[in-house]
Write a protein that holds these residues in place. Sequence first.
Motif, PDB file in Angstrom:
ATOM      1  N   GLY A 177     -27.056  25.139 -14.430  1.00 47.77           N
ATOM      2  CA  GLY A 177     -26.918  24.579 -15.768  1.00 47.77           C
ATOM      3  C   GLY A 177     -28.028  24.815 -16.748  1.00 47.77           C
ATOM      4  O   GLY A 177     -27.865  24.534 -17.936  1.00 47.77           O
ATOM      5  N   SER A 178     -29.174  25.309 -16.294  1.00 48.13           N
ATOM      6  CA  SER A 178     -30.304  25.436 -17.203  1.00 48.13           C
ATOM      7  C   SER A 178     -30.558  26.891 -17.567  1.00 48.13           C
ATOM      8  O   SER A 178     -30.870  27.713 -16.697  1.00 48.13           O
ATOM      9  N   ALA A 179     -30.426  27.186 -18.856  1.00 46.13           N
ATOM     10  CA  ALA A 179     -30.739  28.524 -19.350  1.00 46.13           C
ATOM     11  C   ALA A 179     -32.246  28.751 -19.232  1.00 46.13           C
ATOM     12  O   ALA A 179     -33.027  27.789 -19.206  1.00 46.13           O
TER      13      ALA A 179
ATOM     14  N   SER B  54     -28.409  22.776 -20.409  1.00 45.26           N
ATOM     15  CA  SER B  54     -28.296  23.642 -21.581  1.00 45.26           C
ATOM     16  C   SER B  54     -27.152  24.649 -21.543  1.00 45.26           C
ATOM     17  O   SER B  54     -26.965  25.395 -22.497  1.00 45.26           O
ATOM     18  N   ARG B  55     -26.403  24.682 -20.472  1.00 42.10           N
ATOM     19  CA  ARG B  55     -25.280  25.635 -20.407  1.00 42.10           C
ATOM     20  C   ARG B  55     -23.970  24.874 -20.546  1.00 42.10           C
ATOM     21  O   ARG B  55     -23.807  23.779 -20.022  1.00 42.10           O
TER      22      ARG B  55
ATOM     23  N   GLY C  92     -24.770  22.952 -24.570  1.00 41.14           N
ATOM     24  CA  GLY C  92     -24.884  22.413 -23.223  1.00 41.14           C
ATOM     25  C   GLY C  92     -23.807  21.394 -22.906  1.00 41.14           C
ATOM     26  O   GLY C  92     -22.780  21.299 -23.581  1.00 41.14           O
ATOM     27  N   LYS C  93     -24.088  20.623 -21.868  1.00 37.86           N
ATOM     28  CA  LYS C  93     -23.124  19.630 -21.399  1.00 37.86           C
ATOM     29  C   LYS C  93     -23.852  18.447 -20.790  1.00 37.86           C
ATOM     30  O   LYS C  93     -25.044  18.501 -20.494  1.00 37.86           O
ATOM     31  N   VAL C  94     -23.099  17.385 -20.600  1.00 37.01           N
ATOM     32  CA  VAL C  94     -23.556  16.189 -19.899  1.00 37.01           C
ATOM     33  C   VAL C  94     -22.586  15.966 -18.753  1.00 37.01           C
ATOM     34  O   VAL C  94     -21.378  15.852 -18.968  1.00 37.01           O
ATOM     35  N   VAL C  95     -23.100  15.943 -17.538  1.00 33.91           N
ATOM     36  CA  VAL C  95     -22.291  15.560 -16.387  1.00 33.91           C
ATOM     37  C   VAL C  95     -22.698  14.129 -16.063  1.00 33.91           C
ATOM     38  O   VAL C  95     -23.870  13.837 -15.873  1.00 33.91           O
TER      39      VAL C  95
END
Length: 132
Positions: free
Chosen positions: A54-56, A79-80, A118-121
């Motif tokens: 998940g992290s660029a 950030s992805r 990005g996203k939030v899980v």
Amino acid sequence: MPDPTQQYFTAKPESVGQARDFALTTLDSWGLSARAQDIRLCVSELASNAVVHGSAPGHGFLVKLEADDDFVRLEVHDSRSHRPAVRHPSGTDPSGRGLRIIEEFSDGWGVEDRLPFGKVVWSHFKAKETPC
């Protein structure tokens, strides 16, 4: 209830343990230890996913915890924008079980878009264990 709290971590493997420690320390300070080990496990899985997938480059991830009378909410921001999906690996696959663990140990989870990217899980947990 306590104010939400969050901490930023760099995208490196040792940050996963630091994120777990942050969660346990926070839950302990809030007096919410009933589900601490379930939450710790889910922090570990979501932080690992943020580091690996998940992290660029040049970006880390954020762990946020908030609680009310009924639930503790865990969020991991990265950030992805690629949305994770539950996989069903074979017994010999070395990975792919993380979100199944989240499903098993939390009381719900999901993914939301994060602005500007990005996203939030997230996952949530009943704040108190229910008697059997």
